[in-house]
Design a protein around this motif. Sequence first.
Motif, PDB file in Angstrom:
ATOM      1  N   HIS A 123      -2.255  10.516  25.769  1.00  0.00           N
ATOM      2  CA  HIS A 123      -0.785  10.528  26.076  1.00  0.00           C
ATOM      3  C   HIS A 123      -0.153  11.373  24.812  1.00  0.00           C
ATOM      4  N   ALA A 124       0.874  12.218  25.422  1.00  0.00           N
ATOM      5  CA  ALA A 124       1.594  12.850  24.625  1.00  0.00           C
ATOM      6  C   ALA A 124       3.062  13.099  25.534  1.00  0.00           C
ATOM      7  N   TRP A 125       4.184  13.298  24.505  1.00  0.00           N
ATOM      8  CA  TRP A 125       5.494  13.687  24.875  1.00  0.00           C
ATOM      9  C   TRP A 125       6.225  14.574  24.087  1.00  0.00           C
ATOM     10  N   LEU A 126       7.121  15.290  24.606  1.00  0.00           N
ATOM     11  CA  LEU A 126       7.700  16.341  23.926  1.00  0.00           C
ATOM     12  C   LEU A 126       9.379  16.066  23.669  1.00  0.00           C
ATOM     13  N   MET A 127       9.956  16.505  22.512  1.00  0.00           N
ATOM     14  CA  MET A 127      11.302  16.303  22.366  1.00  0.00           C
ATOM     15  C   MET A 127      11.947  17.659  21.801  1.00  0.00           C
ATOM     16  N   TYR A 128      13.050  18.002  22.493  1.00  0.00           N
ATOM     17  CA  TYR A 128      13.558  19.554  22.263  1.00  0.00           C
ATOM     18  C   TYR A 128      14.794  19.167  21.466  1.00  0.00           C
ATOM     19  N   THR A 134       9.848  14.083  30.469  1.00  0.00           N
ATOM     20  CA  THR A 134       9.488  12.877  31.223  1.00  0.00           C
ATOM     21  C   THR A 134       8.409  13.324  32.323  1.00  0.00           C
ATOM     22  N   GLY A 135       7.510  12.359  32.380  1.00  0.00           N
ATOM     23  CA  GLY A 135       6.159  12.862  33.202  1.00  0.00           C
ATOM     24  C   GLY A 135       6.348  11.920  34.508  1.00  0.00           C
ATOM     25  N   GLN A 136       4.879  11.529  35.143  1.00  0.00           N
ATOM     26  CA  GLN A 136       4.823  10.977  36.274  1.00  0.00           C
ATOM     27  C   GLN A 136       4.278   9.703  36.310  1.00  0.00           C
ATOM     28  N   TYR A 137       4.282   8.908  34.940  1.00  0.00           N
ATOM     29  CA  TYR A 137       3.705   7.644  35.058  1.00  0.00           C
ATOM     30  C   TYR A 137       5.141   6.588  35.570  1.00  0.00           C
ATOM     31  N   GLY A 138       4.766   5.828  36.028  1.00  0.00           N
ATOM     32  CA  GLY A 138       5.823   4.593  36.533  1.00  0.00           C
ATOM     33  C   GLY A 138       5.671   3.210  35.705  1.00  0.00           C
ATOM     34  N   GLY A 139       6.664   2.367  36.015  1.00  0.00           N
ATOM     35  CA  GLY A 139       6.411   0.916  35.417  1.00  0.00           C
ATOM     36  C   GLY A 139       6.852   0.954  33.960  1.00  0.00           C
ATOM     37  N   ASP A 140       6.802  -0.146  33.502  1.00  0.00           N
ATOM     38  CA  ASP A 140       7.417  -0.628  32.091  1.00  0.00           C
ATOM     39  C   ASP A 140       6.308  -0.366  31.058  1.00  0.00           C
ATOM     40  N   GLU A 141       5.256   0.218  31.386  1.00  0.00           N
ATOM     41  CA  GLU A 141       4.256   0.472  30.363  1.00  0.00           C
ATOM     42  C   GLU A 141       4.766   1.454  29.046  1.00  0.00           C
ATOM     43  N   VAL A 142       4.300   1.200  27.965  1.00  0.00           N
ATOM     44  CA  VAL A 142       4.575   2.005  26.866  1.00  0.00           C
ATOM     45  C   VAL A 142       3.623   2.440  25.948  1.00  0.00           C
ATOM     46  N   VAL A 157       5.307   3.483  13.227  1.00  0.00           N
ATOM     47  CA  VAL A 157       4.940   3.371  14.553  1.00  0.00           C
ATOM     48  C   VAL A 157       6.064   3.311  15.612  1.00  0.00           C
ATOM     49  N   ASP A 158       6.234   4.217  16.412  1.00  0.00           N
ATOM     50  CA  ASP A 158       7.412   4.154  17.568  1.00  0.00           C
ATOM     51  C   ASP A 158       6.456   4.061  18.984  1.00  0.00           C
ATOM     52  N   ALA A 159       7.179   3.262  19.808  1.00  0.00           N
ATOM     53  CA  ALA A 159       6.711   3.304  21.078  1.00  0.00           C
ATOM     54  C   ALA A 159       7.794   3.732  22.033  1.00  0.00           C
ATOM     55  N   TYR A 160       7.333   4.564  22.883  1.00  0.00           N
ATOM     56  CA  TYR A 160       8.191   5.120  24.140  1.00  0.00           C
ATOM     57  C   TYR A 160       7.497   5.103  25.321  1.00  0.00           C
ATOM     58  N   PRO A 161       8.227   5.013  26.554  1.00  0.00           N
ATOM     59  CA  PRO A 161       7.728   4.711  27.915  1.00  0.00           C
ATOM     60  C   PRO A 161       6.721   5.723  28.249  1.00  0.00           C
ATOM     61  N   LEU A 162       5.852   5.042  28.888  1.00  0.00           N
ATOM     62  CA  LEU A 162       4.240   6.225  29.452  1.00  0.00           C
ATOM     63  C   LEU A 162       5.092   7.022  30.375  1.00  0.00           C
ATOM     64  N   SER A 163       6.358   6.834  31.078  1.00  0.00           N
ATOM     65  CA  SER A 163       6.789   7.668  31.811  1.00  0.00           C
ATOM     66  C   SER A 163       7.647   8.896  31.326  1.00  0.00           C
ATOM     67  N   TRP A 164       7.611   8.923  30.026  1.00  0.00           N
ATOM     68  CA  TRP A 164       7.931  10.028  29.069  1.00  0.00           C
ATOM     69  C   TRP A 164       6.821  11.169  29.043  1.00  0.00           C
TER      70      TRP A 164
END
Length: 121
Positions: free
Chosen positions: A52-57, A68-76, A86-93
Amino acid sequence: MIEIQFNDRFIPLQSPAHLEAALDEFDVVPEFELWIVLESGPALCMQRNRQHAWLMYLQDDGCFAHSTGQYGGDEVCAYRLADGQVDAYPLSWCIDVQQCYKAIRYFYVNQGGIPAWIDWR
């Protein structure tokens, strides 16, 4: 000058080849926080937790957008920052790790340009 901060280590970038070598080194680390920063301008942050990875610009005016990616739901997904927080972000990101590396390369080559193929929010 463009610099990378990988967890708590600063790495000045001298060429695209130097960036490639650094990305190869980083890729074997399953969890990290990476910043690529223009001396006086925008920044790109990648956080990784295994697959899992995400970007912030961050623009130079302090405004930010995240991927934002393509995962759905409320998972983090939880990410450990360089300072141990430790920070948690939605898997949809989340987006593909290789897409993050592609965005970092684009940012470097285009002197802080925002990768247009990523869905930013």
